[in-house]
Design a protein around this motif. Structure first.
Motif, mmCIF file in Angstrom:
data_model
loop_
_atom_site.group_PDB
_atom_site.id
_atom_site.type_symbol
_atom_site.label_atom_id
_atom_site.label_comp_id
_atom_site.label_asym_id
_atom_site.label_seq_id
_atom_site.Cartn_x
_atom_site.Cartn_y
_atom_site.Cartn_z
ATOM 1 N N LEU A 310 38.711 30.144 26.038
ATOM 2 C CA LEU A 310 38.129 29.530 27.226
ATOM 3 C C LEU A 310 38.409 30.350 28.493
ATOM 4 N N PRO A 311 37.680 30.078 29.576
ATOM 5 C CA PRO A 311 37.910 30.786 30.846
ATOM 6 C C PRO A 311 39.336 30.599 31.363
ATOM 7 N N ILE A 312 39.825 31.608 32.081
ATOM 8 C CA ILE A 312 41.180 31.554 32.646
ATOM 9 C C ILE A 312 41.208 31.939 34.128
ATOM 10 N N TYR A 313 40.047 32.045 34.761
ATOM 11 C CA TYR A 313 40.023 32.440 36.172
ATOM 12 C C TYR A 313 40.783 31.408 37.010
ATOM 13 N N GLY A 314 41.726 31.883 37.802
ATOM 14 C CA GLY A 314 42.538 30.993 38.625
ATOM 15 C C GLY A 314 43.891 30.665 38.028
ATOM 16 N N TRP A 315 44.066 30.899 36.726
ATOM 17 C CA TRP A 315 45.393 30.729 36.109
ATOM 18 C C TRP A 315 46.362 31.693 36.764
ATOM 19 N N ARG A 316 47.622 31.304 36.819
ATOM 20 C CA ARG A 316 48.581 32.036 37.650
ATOM 21 C C ARG A 316 48.784 33.481 37.234
ATOM 22 N N THR A 317 48.506 33.833 35.994
ATOM 23 C CA THR A 317 48.647 35.249 35.595
ATOM 24 C C THR A 317 47.285 35.921 35.406
ATOM 25 N N TYR A 318 46.223 35.277 35.862
ATOM 26 C CA TYR A 318 44.897 35.865 35.684
ATOM 27 C C TYR A 318 44.790 37.222 36.376
ATOM 28 N N ASN A 319 44.169 38.164 35.714
ATOM 29 C CA ASN A 319 43.674 39.377 36.364
ATOM 30 C C ASN A 319 42.479 39.875 35.551
ATOM 31 N N GLU A 320 41.780 40.858 36.081
ATOM 32 C CA GLU A 320 40.555 41.309 35.431
ATOM 33 C C GLU A 320 40.829 41.957 34.077
ATOM 34 N N ASN A 321 41.982 42.610 33.947
ATOM 35 C CA ASN A 321 42.306 43.231 32.661
ATOM 36 C C ASN A 321 42.478 42.185 31.570
ATOM 37 N N ARG A 322 43.186 41.100 31.893
ATOM 38 C CA ARG A 322 43.359 40.042 30.892
ATOM 39 C C ARG A 322 42.000 39.446 30.510
ATOM 40 N N ASP A 323 41.159 39.248 31.506
ATOM 41 C CA ASP A 323 39.862 38.661 31.209
ATOM 42 C C ASP A 323 38.986 39.624 30.403
ATOM 43 N N ALA A 324 39.156 40.907 30.629
ATOM 44 C CA ALA A 324 38.410 41.893 29.838
ATOM 45 C C ALA A 324 38.830 41.830 28.372
ATOM 46 N N ILE A 325 40.132 41.640 28.133
ATOM 47 C CA ILE A 325 40.610 41.489 26.749
ATOM 48 C C ILE A 325 40.022 40.222 26.135
ATOM 49 N N ARG A 326 40.053 39.130 26.888
ATOM 50 C CA ARG A 326 39.484 37.866 26.394
ATOM 51 C C ARG A 326 38.008 38.033 26.039
ATOM 52 N N ASN A 327 37.260 38.667 26.924
ATOM 53 C CA ASN A 327 35.825 38.811 26.684
ATOM 54 C C ASN A 327 35.528 39.715 25.481
ATOM 55 N N ALA A 328 36.302 40.787 25.336
ATOM 56 C CA ALA A 328 36.101 41.674 24.185
ATOM 57 C C ALA A 328 36.450 40.952 22.881
ATOM 58 N N PHE A 329 37.518 40.197 22.905
ATOM 59 C CA PHE A 329 37.922 39.422 21.731
ATOM 60 C C PHE A 329 36.859 38.370 21.408
ATOM 61 N N SER A 352 27.858 28.646 34.180
ATOM 62 C CA SER A 352 26.788 29.602 33.885
ATOM 63 C C SER A 352 26.634 30.632 34.991
ATOM 64 N N ALA A 353 26.957 30.260 36.238
ATOM 65 C CA ALA A 353 26.835 31.197 37.356
ATOM 66 C C ALA A 353 28.046 32.116 37.467
ATOM 67 N N ARG A 354 29.214 31.610 37.092
ATOM 68 C CA ARG A 354 30.464 32.386 37.139
ATOM 69 C C ARG A 354 31.170 32.189 35.799
ATOM 70 N N PRO A 355 30.796 32.923 34.785
ATOM 71 C CA PRO A 355 31.296 32.653 33.436
ATOM 72 C C PRO A 355 32.787 32.872 33.260
ATOM 73 N N GLU A 356 33.442 33.499 34.227
ATOM 74 C CA GLU A 356 34.900 33.632 34.145
ATOM 75 C C GLU A 356 35.605 32.324 34.501
ATOM 76 N N CYS A 357 34.844 31.333 35.004
ATOM 77 C CA CYS A 357 35.400 30.056 35.454
ATOM 78 C C CYS A 357 34.922 28.908 34.569
ATOM 79 N N PHE A 358 35.661 27.816 34.605
ATOM 80 C CA PHE A 358 35.173 26.572 34.024
ATOM 81 C C PHE A 358 33.973 26.067 34.819
ATOM 82 N N ALA A 359 33.072 25.372 34.147
ATOM 83 C CA ALA A 359 31.982 24.687 34.831
ATOM 84 C C ALA A 359 32.555 23.579 35.713
#
Length: 388
Positions: A310-329, A352-359
Protein backbone atom coordinates in the motif's frame (compact mmCIF):
# COMPACT_ATOMS: atom_id res chain seq x y z
CA UNK A 1 -27.53 -32.39 7.60
CA UNK A 2 -26.33 -35.97 7.92
CA UNK A 3 -23.04 -36.60 9.64
CA UNK A 4 -22.15 -38.86 6.73
CA UNK A 5 -21.65 -35.73 4.64
CA UNK A 6 -18.77 -34.68 6.86
CA UNK A 7 -15.54 -36.09 5.48
CA UNK A 8 -12.54 -33.90 6.29
CA UNK A 9 -10.93 -31.40 8.63
CA UNK A 10 -10.83 -27.77 7.55
CA UNK A 11 -9.52 -24.81 9.53
CA UNK A 12 -12.44 -22.52 10.36
CA UNK A 13 -10.43 -19.90 12.25
CA UNK A 14 -6.73 -19.25 12.59
CA UNK A 15 -4.26 -16.75 13.90
CA UNK A 16 -0.49 -16.44 13.90
CA UNK A 17 1.50 -16.89 17.09
CA UNK A 18 4.25 -14.38 17.77
CA UNK A 19 6.12 -12.73 20.61
CA UNK A 20 3.87 -10.43 22.61
CA UNK A 21 4.81 -6.85 23.32
CA UNK A 22 7.49 -6.80 26.01
CA UNK A 23 6.23 -4.69 28.90
CA UNK A 24 7.05 -4.65 32.59
CA UNK A 25 4.31 -7.23 33.19
CA UNK A 26 5.23 -10.56 31.60
CA UNK A 27 3.31 -13.05 33.75
CA UNK A 28 -0.31 -13.69 34.63
CA UNK A 29 -1.77 -15.85 37.39
CA UNK A 30 -5.27 -17.26 37.93
CA UNK A 31 -6.60 -15.76 34.71
CA UNK A 32 -9.33 -16.77 32.27
CA UNK A 33 -9.08 -15.97 28.56
CA UNK A 34 -12.20 -16.12 26.39
CA UNK A 35 -12.37 -15.75 22.62
CA UNK A 36 -15.64 -15.78 20.63
CA UNK A 37 -15.16 -17.29 17.18
CA UNK A 38 -17.71 -17.30 14.39
CA UNK A 39 -17.75 -20.66 12.61
CA UNK A 40 -18.54 -20.59 8.90
CA UNK A 41 -18.89 -24.37 8.37
CA UNK A 42 -21.32 -26.94 9.66
CA UNK A 43 -19.65 -29.98 11.16
CA UNK A 44 -19.78 -32.82 13.64
CA UNK A 45 -16.41 -32.52 15.38
CA UNK A 46 -14.06 -29.77 16.42
CA UNK A 47 -10.42 -29.61 17.48
CA UNK A 48 -8.02 -26.90 18.59
CA UNK A 49 -4.36 -26.03 18.23
CA UNK A 50 -2.69 -24.10 21.03
CA UNK A 51 0.73 -22.55 20.69
CA UNK A 52 3.65 -21.67 22.90
CA UNK A 53 5.78 -21.18 19.82
CA UNK A 54 7.49 -18.03 21.05
CA UNK A 55 7.49 -18.85 24.74
CA UNK A 56 10.72 -19.44 26.62
CA UNK A 57 9.08 -21.28 29.54
CA UNK A 58 6.52 -24.09 29.81
CA UNK A 59 2.89 -22.93 29.82
CA UNK A 60 0.18 -24.99 31.50
CA UNK A 61 -3.44 -24.67 30.42
CA UNK A 62 -5.20 -25.78 33.60
CA UNK A 63 -8.51 -26.28 31.81
CA UNK A 64 -10.15 -25.24 28.55
CA UNK A 65 -13.73 -25.35 27.31
CA UNK A 66 -15.75 -24.70 24.19
CA UNK A 67 -19.38 -23.67 24.19
CA UNK A 68 -21.86 -22.23 21.76
CA UNK A 69 -22.47 -18.57 22.49
CA UNK A 70 -26.00 -17.97 23.74
CA UNK A 71 -27.89 -14.67 24.04
CA UNK A 72 -27.85 -12.90 27.38
CA UNK A 73 -31.64 -13.17 27.35
CA UNK A 74 -31.45 -16.97 27.28
CA UNK A 75 -31.51 -19.08 30.39
CA UNK A 76 -27.97 -19.61 31.67
CA UNK A 77 -28.54 -23.37 31.72
CA UNK A 78 -28.51 -23.33 27.89
CA UNK A 79 -24.79 -22.55 28.06
CA UNK A 80 -23.23 -26.03 27.96
CA UNK A 81 -19.42 -25.93 27.82
CA UNK A 82 -17.59 -29.04 26.66
CA UNK A 83 -14.14 -29.80 28.01
CA UNK A 84 -11.27 -29.52 25.55
CA UNK A 85 -9.01 -32.47 26.27
CA UNK A 86 -5.52 -33.62 25.40
CA UNK A 87 -5.05 -37.39 25.33
CA UNK A 88 -8.24 -37.43 27.43
CA UNK A 89 -6.69 -35.11 30.04
CA UNK A 90 -8.18 -31.70 30.83
CA UNK A 91 -4.82 -30.01 31.38
CA UNK A 92 -1.80 -29.68 29.11
CA UNK A 93 1.68 -28.25 29.53
CA UNK A 94 3.20 -26.79 26.39
CA UNK A 95 6.97 -26.83 26.26
CA UNK A 96 8.72 -23.69 25.02
CA UNK A 97 8.67 -23.40 21.24
CA UNK A 98 5.95 -26.00 20.72
CA UNK A 99 2.35 -26.24 19.61
CA UNK A 100 -0.19 -28.85 20.75
CA UNK A 101 -3.38 -30.19 19.24
CA UNK A 102 -6.39 -31.16 21.30
CA UNK A 103 -8.40 -34.32 21.01
CA UNK A 104 -11.20 -34.22 18.45
CA UNK A 105 -14.42 -33.43 20.30
CA UNK A 106 -17.89 -34.46 19.16
CA UNK A 107 -19.53 -31.08 18.68
CA UNK A 108 -22.41 -30.42 16.32
CA UNK A 109 -21.98 -26.97 14.84
CA UNK A 110 -24.10 -25.13 12.27
CA UNK A 111 -22.55 -22.62 9.90
CA UNK A 112 -22.91 -19.11 11.25
CA UNK A 113 -22.91 -20.04 14.93
CA UNK A 114 -20.39 -18.50 17.30
CA UNK A 115 -18.42 -20.57 19.76
CA UNK A 116 -16.55 -19.35 22.81
CA UNK A 117 -13.16 -20.84 23.61
CA UNK A 118 -12.19 -20.31 27.25
CA UNK A 119 -8.90 -21.16 28.93
CA UNK A 120 -7.90 -20.95 32.58
CA UNK A 121 -4.31 -20.62 33.77
CA UNK A 122 -4.05 -21.29 37.49
CA UNK A 123 -0.35 -20.73 38.09
CA UNK A 124 2.10 -18.06 37.00
CA UNK A 125 2.04 -18.09 33.21
CA UNK A 126 4.49 -16.45 30.81
CA UNK A 127 2.29 -14.46 28.39
CA UNK A 128 4.83 -14.52 25.61
CA UNK A 129 2.92 -16.28 22.82
CA UNK A 130 0.16 -14.24 21.24
CA UNK A 131 -0.74 -11.78 18.53
CA UNK A 132 -2.61 -8.48 18.39
CA UNK A 133 -5.41 -8.54 15.80
CA UNK A 134 -8.37 -6.30 15.09
CA UNK A 135 -11.54 -6.33 13.02
CA UNK A 136 -15.28 -6.77 13.47
CA UNK A 137 -14.87 -10.51 14.13
CA UNK A 138 -11.78 -10.26 16.34
CA UNK A 139 -12.18 -9.59 20.02
CA UNK A 140 -11.69 -11.32 23.32
CA UNK A 141 -11.91 -10.93 27.06
CA UNK A 142 -9.84 -11.79 30.09
CA UNK A 143 -10.97 -12.16 33.68
CA UNK A 144 -9.12 -12.41 36.96
CA UNK A 145 -10.13 -15.78 38.38
CA UNK A 146 -11.45 -19.07 37.04
CA UNK A 147 -14.61 -18.50 35.02
CA UNK A 148 -13.84 -20.75 32.06
CA UNK A 149 -17.09 -22.74 32.47
CA UNK A 150 -19.34 -19.77 33.26
CA UNK A 151 -21.56 -18.15 30.67
CA UNK A 152 -21.19 -14.74 32.28
CA UNK A 153 -17.82 -13.25 33.10
CA UNK A 154 -17.91 -10.91 36.12
CA UNK A 155 -17.98 -7.33 34.85
CA UNK A 156 -15.84 -6.01 37.68
CA UNK A 157 -13.06 -8.52 36.98
CA UNK A 158 -13.18 -8.55 33.18
CA UNK A 159 -11.71 -6.43 30.38
CA UNK A 160 -11.76 -6.61 26.60
CA UNK A 161 -8.60 -7.50 24.71
CA UNK A 162 -7.44 -7.78 21.12
CA UNK A 163 -4.41 -9.84 22.16
CA UNK A 164 -5.02 -13.46 21.22
CA UNK A 165 -2.84 -15.60 23.47
CA UNK A 166 -2.07 -19.28 22.87
CA UNK A 167 -5.16 -20.12 20.76
CA UNK A 168 -3.84 -20.69 17.26
CA UNK A 169 -6.31 -22.64 15.09
CA UNK A 170 -9.82 -24.09 15.23
CA UNK A 171 -10.58 -26.99 12.87
CA UNK A 172 -14.03 -28.36 12.03
CA UNK A 173 -14.80 -31.81 10.63
CA UNK A 174 -16.95 -30.73 7.73
CA UNK A 175 -18.03 -31.26 4.12
CA UNK A 176 -15.65 -32.21 1.34
CA UNK A 177 -16.16 -29.04 -0.72
CA UNK A 178 -15.17 -26.69 2.11
CA UNK A 179 -11.74 -25.09 2.07
CA UNK A 180 -9.59 -22.46 3.77
CA UNK A 181 -8.11 -19.29 2.28
CA UNK A 182 -4.98 -18.11 4.13
CA UNK A 183 -4.25 -14.38 4.43
CA UNK A 184 -0.57 -13.98 5.29
CA UNK A 185 1.21 -10.77 6.19
CA UNK A 186 2.03 -8.09 8.73
CA UNK A 187 0.05 -5.39 10.55
CA UNK A 188 -2.03 -4.56 7.47
CA UNK A 189 -3.35 -8.13 7.55
CA UNK A 190 -3.39 -8.33 11.35
CA UNK A 191 -5.94 -5.54 11.14
CA UNK A 192 -9.38 -5.51 9.62
CA UNK A 193 -9.47 -6.64 5.98
CA UNK A 194 -9.52 -10.44 6.59
CA UNK A 195 -12.57 -10.01 8.84
CA UNK A 196 -14.28 -7.88 6.20
CA UNK A 197 -13.41 -10.54 3.63
CA UNK A 198 -15.01 -13.24 5.78
CA UNK A 199 -18.13 -11.11 6.16
CA UNK A 200 -18.19 -10.38 2.43
CA UNK A 201 -18.03 -14.08 1.62
CA UNK A 202 -20.84 -14.86 4.04
CA UNK A 203 -23.08 -12.01 2.90
CA UNK A 204 -22.56 -13.02 -0.74
CA UNK A 205 -23.75 -16.53 0.06
CA UNK A 206 -20.38 -18.27 -0.27
CA UNK A 207 -20.52 -21.00 2.37
CA UNK A 208 -17.53 -23.12 1.36
CA UNK A 209 -14.60 -20.92 2.41
CA UNK A 210 -13.02 -19.85 5.69
CA UNK A 211 -10.62 -16.94 5.98
CA UNK A 212 -7.55 -17.84 8.06
CA UNK A 213 -5.45 -14.91 9.24
CA UNK A 214 -1.72 -15.50 9.67
CA UNK A 215 -0.35 -12.04 10.34
CA UNK A 216 1.98 -10.32 12.81
CA UNK A 217 2.49 -6.58 13.13
CA UNK A 218 5.99 -5.38 12.27
CA UNK A 219 7.26 -8.57 10.67
CA UNK A 220 9.61 -8.58 7.73
CA UNK A 221 10.30 -11.10 5.00
CA UNK A 222 14.07 -11.09 5.30
CA UNK A 223 14.97 -10.25 8.90
CA UNK A 224 13.86 -10.19 12.52
CA UNK A 225 14.85 -8.23 15.61
CA UNK A 226 16.67 -9.57 18.65
CA UNK A 227 15.77 -7.04 21.34
CA UNK A 228 12.83 -6.55 23.67
CA UNK A 229 11.98 -3.18 22.11
CA UNK A 230 10.94 -4.81 18.84
CA UNK A 231 10.39 -8.37 19.98
CA UNK A 232 6.68 -8.16 19.15
CA UNK A 233 7.61 -7.59 15.50
CA UNK A 234 8.11 -11.30 15.46
CA UNK A 235 9.82 -13.90 13.37
CA UNK A 236 11.17 -13.50 9.86
CA UNK A 237 9.45 -15.03 6.88
CA UNK A 238 11.66 -18.09 6.57
CA UNK A 239 10.78 -19.08 10.13
CA UNK A 240 7.13 -18.04 10.12
CA UNK A 241 5.83 -19.30 6.83
CA UNK A 242 6.28 -23.10 7.15
CA UNK A 243 4.72 -23.00 10.62
CA UNK A 244 1.82 -20.72 9.75
CA UNK A 245 0.93 -22.57 6.55
CA UNK A 246 -0.01 -25.59 8.66
CA UNK A 247 -3.69 -25.09 7.81
CA UNK A 248 -6.08 -28.02 7.37
CA UNK A 249 -8.00 -27.87 4.12
CA UNK A 250 -6.11 -24.86 2.75
CA UNK A 251 -6.54 -24.24 -0.97
CA UNK A 252 -4.77 -20.91 -1.49
CA UNK A 253 -2.76 -18.18 0.21
CA UNK A 254 -2.73 -14.42 -0.34
CA UNK A 255 0.67 -12.96 0.56
CA UNK A 256 0.75 -9.24 1.42
CA UNK A 257 4.14 -8.75 3.00
CA UNK A 258 7.29 -6.67 2.62
CA UNK A 259 6.51 -3.07 3.55
CA UNK A 260 8.34 -3.31 6.89
CA UNK A 261 11.51 -4.45 5.13
CA UNK A 262 11.34 -1.17 3.21
CA UNK A 263 10.33 1.34 5.91
CA UNK A 264 12.27 0.12 8.96
CA UNK A 265 15.97 0.87 8.26
CA UNK A 266 17.03 4.35 9.45
CA UNK A 267 20.74 3.93 10.29
CA UNK A 268 22.44 3.09 13.58
CA UNK A 269 23.02 6.77 14.36
CA UNK A 270 19.23 7.06 14.64
CA UNK A 271 18.36 3.60 15.96
CA UNK A 272 20.97 0.97 16.79
CA UNK A 273 18.60 -1.85 15.91
CA UNK A 274 17.75 -0.52 12.42
CA UNK A 275 20.95 -0.27 10.39
CA UNK A 276 21.00 0.81 6.77
CA UNK A 277 22.44 -2.59 5.92
CA UNK A 278 18.94 -3.97 6.46
CA UNK A 279 17.57 -1.97 3.52
CA UNK A 280 16.61 -4.42 0.76
CA UNK A 281 16.48 -3.90 -2.96
CA UNK A 282 13.37 -4.86 -4.88
CA UNK A 283 15.37 -7.85 -6.11
CA UNK A 284 16.04 -8.92 -2.51
CA UNK A 285 12.32 -8.87 -1.75
CA UNK A 286 11.52 -10.76 -4.94
CA UNK A 287 14.06 -13.45 -4.08
CA UNK A 288 12.60 -13.71 -0.59
CA UNK A 289 9.11 -14.26 -1.94
CA UNK A 290 10.34 -16.84 -4.46
CA UNK A 291 12.69 -18.78 -2.20
CA UNK A 292 10.78 -18.63 1.08
CA UNK A 293 7.11 -18.38 0.26
CA UNK A 294 6.50 -19.72 -3.21
CA UNK A 295 8.73 -22.76 -2.78
CA UNK A 296 6.96 -23.91 0.38
CA UNK A 297 3.43 -23.06 -0.77
CA UNK A 298 3.92 -25.07 -3.96
CA UNK A 299 5.14 -28.05 -1.92
CA UNK A 300 1.80 -27.88 -0.11
CA UNK A 301 -0.09 -27.74 -3.39
CA UNK A 302 -1.53 -24.31 -2.69
CA UNK A 303 -2.46 -21.63 -5.16
CA UNK A 304 -0.52 -18.43 -4.42
CA UNK A 305 -1.82 -14.91 -4.92
CA UNK A 306 0.38 -11.88 -4.51
CA UNK A 307 -0.85 -8.80 -2.67
CA UNK A 308 0.59 -5.43 -3.61
CA UNK A 309 2.01 -3.08 -0.98
CA UNK A 310 0.00 0.00 0.00
CA UNK A 311 0.99 3.69 -0.30
CA UNK A 312 3.36 5.10 2.33
CA UNK A 313 3.55 8.80 1.42
CA UNK A 314 3.65 10.80 4.65
CA UNK A 315 4.88 7.92 6.82
CA UNK A 316 7.67 9.12 9.07
CA UNK A 317 10.43 7.30 7.17
CA UNK A 318 9.01 7.92 3.70
CA UNK A 319 11.38 8.99 0.96
CA UNK A 320 11.40 8.61 -2.81
CA UNK A 321 13.93 5.77 -2.73
CA UNK A 322 11.73 3.66 -0.46
CA UNK A 323 8.74 4.34 -2.65
CA UNK A 324 10.73 3.39 -5.75
CA UNK A 325 11.50 0.02 -4.13
CA UNK A 326 7.82 -0.43 -3.27
CA UNK A 327 6.73 0.40 -6.81
CA UNK A 328 9.29 -1.91 -8.41
CA UNK A 329 8.29 -4.73 -6.08
CA UNK A 330 4.61 -4.09 -6.77
CA UNK A 331 5.20 -4.20 -10.50
CA UNK A 332 6.71 -7.65 -10.13
CA UNK A 333 3.87 -8.77 -7.86
CA UNK A 334 1.37 -7.68 -10.50
CA UNK A 335 3.05 -9.27 -13.50
CA UNK A 336 5.16 -12.24 -12.39
CA UNK A 337 4.18 -15.61 -13.80
CA UNK A 338 5.16 -17.12 -10.42
CA UNK A 339 1.66 -16.44 -9.04
CA UNK A 340 -1.81 -17.73 -9.76
CA UNK A 341 -3.04 -14.15 -9.63
CA UNK A 342 -2.55 -10.77 -8.00
CA UNK A 343 -4.79 -9.00 -5.49
CA UNK A 344 -3.98 -5.37 -6.27
CA UNK A 345 -4.57 -3.85 -2.84
CA UNK A 346 -2.49 -0.81 -3.81
CA UNK A 347 -4.79 0.01 -6.72
CA UNK A 348 -7.82 -0.46 -4.48
CA UNK A 349 -6.79 2.17 -1.91
CA UNK A 350 -4.49 4.67 -3.65
CA UNK A 351 -5.38 8.15 -4.85
CA UNK A 352 -5.77 8.07 -8.64
CA UNK A 353 -4.35 11.61 -8.91
CA UNK A 354 -1.45 11.00 -6.49
CA UNK A 355 -0.82 7.25 -6.47
CA UNK A 356 1.89 7.55 -3.82
CA UNK A 357 -0.89 8.53 -1.37
CA UNK A 358 -4.00 6.91 0.03
CA UNK A 359 -7.26 7.99 -1.58
CA UNK A 360 -9.27 10.52 0.45
CA UNK A 361 -10.83 8.81 3.47
CA UNK A 362 -8.63 5.75 3.12
CA UNK A 363 -5.74 6.81 5.41
CA UNK A 364 -6.04 5.89 9.09
CA UNK A 365 -3.99 8.99 9.88
CA UNK A 366 -0.52 7.49 10.17
CA UNK A 367 -0.04 7.27 6.37
CA UNK A 368 0.76 3.56 6.58
CA UNK A 369 -2.32 1.74 7.85
CA UNK A 370 -5.67 1.99 6.07
CA UNK A 371 -8.89 3.34 7.49
CA UNK A 372 -11.90 1.08 8.07
CA UNK A 373 -13.29 2.13 4.69
CA UNK A 374 -10.00 1.22 3.02
CA UNK A 375 -9.92 -2.17 4.71
CA UNK A 376 -13.37 -2.83 3.28
CA UNK A 377 -12.04 -1.82 -0.15
CA UNK A 378 -9.16 -4.27 0.28
CA UNK A 379 -11.63 -7.05 1.05
CA UNK A 380 -13.61 -6.14 -2.07
CA UNK A 381 -10.42 -6.36 -4.16
CA UNK A 382 -10.06 -10.11 -3.55
CA UNK A 383 -11.27 -12.02 -6.64
CA UNK A 384 -14.62 -13.70 -6.14
CA UNK A 385 -13.24 -16.99 -7.44
CA UNK A 386 -11.18 -17.33 -4.25
CA UNK A 387 -14.37 -17.30 -2.19
CA UNK A 388 -16.21 -20.10 -3.99
Amino acid sequence: MSMSTFTKWVAAWGNATSITDRTAAVYAKDITLRYPIRICFSGSKIRFRFSNLTGTEPVTITSAFVAKQVPQTANATTYTPAAITFDSKVSITMAPGTEVESDAIAFDITAGETIEVSMHFADFTQMNAGTLITGPLSNGKYSYGNFAKDRDLPADLTRNTNWFYFLNTVDVFTEEQNHALVCYGDSITAQDWPDYLALRAWDAGFRNVSVIRRAVSGTRILREYNCITYAAYGLKGATRFPIELNVAGASAVIIQHGINDIIHPVGVEVNKFRPWSDMPTAEDLISGIQEIYLTHARKLGLKVYSGTLLPIYGWRTYNENRDAIRNAFNQWLRTAADFDGCVDFDAAVRDSARPECFAPGFDSGDHLHPSAAAYKAMAEAVPEDLLK
